[in-house]
Design a protein around this motif. Structure first.
Motif, short mmCIF file in Angstrom:
data_model
loop_
_atom_site.label_atom_id
_atom_site.label_comp_id
_atom_site.label_asym_id
_atom_site.label_seq_id
_atom_site.Cartn_x
_atom_site.Cartn_y
_atom_site.Cartn_z
N CYS A 20 0.85 -1.22 -0.10
CA CYS A 20 -0.01 0.16 0.01
C CYS A 20 0.90 1.19 -0.02
O CYS A 20 0.77 2.51 -0.64
CB CYS A 20 -1.10 -0.01 1.33
N GLN A 21 1.98 1.23 0.77
CA GLN A 21 2.76 2.54 0.84
C GLN A 21 3.47 2.45 -0.44
O GLN A 21 3.58 3.56 -0.89
CB GLN A 21 3.81 2.37 1.94
N VAL A 22 3.82 1.61 -1.09
CA VAL A 22 4.75 1.53 -2.53
C VAL A 22 3.65 2.17 -3.28
O VAL A 22 4.11 2.99 -4.22
CB VAL A 22 5.02 0.17 -2.83
N LEU A 23 2.33 1.82 -3.44
CA LEU A 23 1.52 2.15 -4.31
C LEU A 23 1.28 3.49 -4.15
O LEU A 23 0.99 4.45 -4.82
CB LEU A 23 0.00 1.51 -4.33
N ALA A 24 1.14 3.99 -2.72
CA ALA A 24 0.79 5.34 -2.48
C ALA A 24 2.19 6.46 -3.33
O ALA A 24 1.75 7.55 -3.77
CB ALA A 24 0.89 5.62 -1.09
N VAL A 25 3.17 5.86 -2.94
CA VAL A 25 4.53 6.70 -3.63
C VAL A 25 4.30 6.53 -5.17
O VAL A 25 4.55 7.71 -5.71
CB VAL A 25 5.56 5.99 -3.16
N ALA A 26 3.98 5.52 -5.69
CA ALA A 26 3.82 5.54 -7.34
C ALA A 26 2.72 6.39 -7.75
O ALA A 26 2.67 6.94 -8.73
CB ALA A 26 3.63 4.10 -7.67
N ALA A 27 1.47 6.27 -6.99
CA ALA A 27 0.47 7.23 -7.22
C ALA A 27 0.81 8.75 -7.34
O ALA A 27 0.26 9.44 -8.08
CB ALA A 27 -0.78 6.89 -6.48
N ILE A 28 1.71 9.13 -6.30
CA ILE A 28 2.03 10.53 -6.37
C ILE A 28 2.97 10.97 -7.37
O ILE A 28 3.10 12.02 -8.00
CB ILE A 28 2.75 10.80 -5.02
N LEU A 29 3.98 10.09 -7.81
CA LEU A 29 5.06 10.23 -8.58
C LEU A 29 4.70 9.96 -10.05
O LEU A 29 5.23 10.60 -11.01
CB LEU A 29 6.48 9.40 -8.20
N THR A 30 4.00 8.96 -10.36
CA THR A 30 3.60 8.79 -11.75
C THR A 30 3.09 10.11 -12.60
O THR A 30 3.45 10.25 -13.85
CB THR A 30 2.54 7.46 -11.84
N PRO A 31 1.99 10.55 -11.75
CA PRO A 31 1.56 11.78 -12.68
C PRO A 31 2.53 12.95 -13.00
O PRO A 31 2.38 13.50 -14.14
CB PRO A 31 0.47 12.35 -11.80
N LEU A 32 3.50 13.21 -11.96
CA LEU A 32 4.50 14.22 -12.37
C LEU A 32 5.55 13.69 -13.16
O LEU A 32 5.78 14.38 -13.98
CB LEU A 32 5.32 14.23 -10.79
N LEU A 33 5.96 12.18 -13.47
CA LEU A 33 6.85 11.80 -14.53
C LEU A 33 5.83 12.07 -15.79
O LEU A 33 6.68 12.30 -16.66
CB LEU A 33 6.97 10.47 -14.26
N LEU A 329 10.49 3.25 -8.92
CA LEU A 329 10.58 2.28 -10.13
C LEU A 329 9.30 1.93 -10.52
O LEU A 329 9.14 1.78 -11.81
CB LEU A 329 11.41 0.96 -9.48
N LEU A 330 8.45 1.69 -9.62
CA LEU A 330 7.11 1.28 -10.20
C LEU A 330 6.26 2.55 -11.01
O LEU A 330 5.76 2.49 -12.00
CB LEU A 330 5.87 0.94 -9.04
N ALA A 331 6.43 3.83 -10.38
CA ALA A 331 6.15 4.97 -11.10
C ALA A 331 6.84 5.27 -12.51
O ALA A 331 6.04 5.45 -13.51
CB ALA A 331 6.45 6.17 -10.26
N ALA A 332 8.02 4.79 -12.52
CA ALA A 332 8.89 5.05 -13.91
C ALA A 332 8.27 3.91 -14.90
O ALA A 332 8.08 4.38 -15.98
CB ALA A 332 10.10 4.85 -13.65
N GLY A 333 7.82 2.91 -14.30
CA GLY A 333 7.31 1.65 -15.30
C GLY A 333 5.90 2.30 -15.87
O GLY A 333 5.66 2.18 -17.16
N LEU A 334 5.11 2.65 -14.80
CA LEU A 334 3.89 3.30 -15.40
C LEU A 334 4.01 4.28 -16.23
O LEU A 334 3.11 4.60 -17.06
CB LEU A 334 3.03 3.45 -14.15
N ALA A 335 4.68 5.50 -15.87
CA ALA A 335 4.70 6.55 -16.69
C ALA A 335 5.14 6.17 -17.97
O ALA A 335 4.77 6.79 -19.00
CB ALA A 335 5.83 7.68 -15.90
N LEU A 336 6.26 5.21 -18.44
CA LEU A 336 6.72 4.89 -19.58
C LEU A 336 5.47 4.34 -20.29
O LEU A 336 5.50 4.44 -21.70
CB LEU A 336 7.82 3.75 -19.57
N ALA A 337 4.71 3.33 -19.68
CA ALA A 337 3.65 2.85 -20.16
C ALA A 337 2.57 3.71 -20.77
O ALA A 337 2.19 3.83 -21.86
CB ALA A 337 2.92 1.86 -19.35
#
Length: 397
Positions: A20-33, A329-337
């Motif tokens: 849950c904490q990892v997803l929270a970080v990814a949810a914040i960082l993905t839109p920024l990327l 790292l999860l956010a980077a993968g999602l942003a690239l997708a």
């Protein structure tokens, strides 16, 4: 390494909360990327395309006047100026080019060019008998690099027979279309000076047929064209020259709005990142602090078994770094997708290039900033852990 192993074991032991904490970080960082990639594609891509055109950084004087050699040298020495070439009077240095068989003739202005001219990536003419032709002019004359061409120029005084100058020239190269979309003859300053001097009766007929006339010593030029190092340098330089009473031709009016959009998007992205980053720090910090409070007894037991205060402090810091790294790292993968989807659906439609350009540098900076923010967020939890004493385990605290 013991505190690090214990911190990671604790995260594995509560895998659901960790995810849950990892997803929270990814949810914040993905839109920024994603926003950073869109800014790079829409604005930086446009900026790169403009920079590839040297004419975007060109500033050319308009009215003919006498610019001294010292003044031109001082202008060329300015830190924002990449290259400067003096210009002769256009009417006095317009040459009639003729193919050796006389089948084709075209009038074209002579443009002085010196080494380092951004318009000529293949190199400016060095010898006075060599010229570089613009692509349209070479096409009209049917010439290519290495061909011979004849330049003709006339002059005459009232009551005297007109004189005709004939200069044998060699085409050194054909300039790219970005150099000029009109007829132009790029020549060494020696040839341009000689033609102007001959046209204005400061030089006599050359002794050798086909040779250029001998140029007279010069004290100045009628104009100049220069190129700035950066796109941002064009508007202030144009303003400075206008303040000195020199009117110029440039693309400053086209450049200024693009720079304003770039700056506005940069400030907007920074503001969004600041708000999102604050949320990330508060959320992660609160979670780590609550985790330390929840396991205060276990941490006190570790202190009692010999784990130092520094080891206990390091545990929430290590957990923050691990969570941030996994989330980034999860956010980077999602942003690239997301970028792949945007470019597949809109790239080449709205622009003639990818709409989103998320590079390794942007991703690396995003991961680095996230790690720093997470370590900062762990400060409260680390401070709370530092206050835990071994005796708390004995009394059941």
């Amino acid at each position: 390494m013991l505190p690090l192993r214990l911190a990671l074991a604790d995260l594995r032991g509560e895998l659901r909360m960790t995810l849950c904490q990892v997803l929270a970080v990814a949810a914040i960082l993905t839109p920024l990327l994603v926003l950073a990639g869109l800014r790079a594609g829409a604005v930086e891509g446009m900026r790169a395309a403009v920079l590839e055109d040297p004419l975007a950084r060109e500033v050319m004087s308009l009215a003919s006047r006498e610019f001294s050699q010292d003044w031109l040298a001082a202008l060329a020495a300015r830190p924002e100026v990449l290259h400067l070439s003096p210009r002769t009077r256009q009417l006095a240095a317009t040459l009639l080019l003729e193919t050796p068989d006389g089948a084709r003739q075209v009038w074209a202005p002579v443009v002085p060019s010196s080494p380092g001219d951004p318009l000529l990536p293949g190199g400016a003419p060095v010898a006075a008998t060599q010229v570089v032709l613009s692509a349209p002019l070479a096409a009209r004359l049917g010439l290519k690099a290495g061909d011979e061409v004849v330049g003709r120029l006339g002059r005459g005084e009232r009551g005297a027979a007109p004189e005709r100058l004939r200069v044998a020239l060699t085409v050194q190269e054909v300039a790219p279309i970005t150099a000029s979309d009109r007829d132009a003859i790029f020549a060494a300053p020696a040839l341009a000076d000689a033609l102007e001097d001959w046209s204005e009766f400061r030089a006599g007929m050359p002794a050798e047929a086909g040779a250029p006339p001998r140029a007279a010593p010069r004290t100045g030029y009628a104009g100049f064209r220069l190129y700035t190092k950066r796109l941002e340098d064009v508007p202030p330089l144009v303003t400075a020259l206008r303040a000195a009473g020199i009117e110029t031709r440039s693309r400053a009016q086209d450049i200024a709005p693009m720079l304003a959009i770039d700056a506005a998007l940069g400030r907007l992205l920074l503001a969004i990142a600041a708000v999102a980053g604050s949320g990330l720090v508060l959320s992660l910090g609160a979670g780590l602090w609550a985790n330390v409070e929840r396991k205060r007894g276990l941490l006190a037991g570790l202190r009692l078994m010999g784990l130092g205060r520094g080891g206990v402090v390091l545990m929430p810091v290590a957990q923050a770094a691990a969570l941030a790294l996994a989330g980034a790292l999860l956010a980077a993968g999602l942003a690239l997708a997301v970028q792949a989807g945007i470019n597949a659906g809109l790239g080449g439609v709205l622009l003639d290039r990818p709409l989103s350009l998320l590079g390794a540098g942007t991703i690396g900076r995003g991961i680095g900033i996230t790690l720093l923010a997470a370590i900062g967020a762990s400060a409260l939890a680390a401070w709370q852990a530092a206050r835990i004493e071994p005796y708390e385990a004995v009394r059941g605290g």
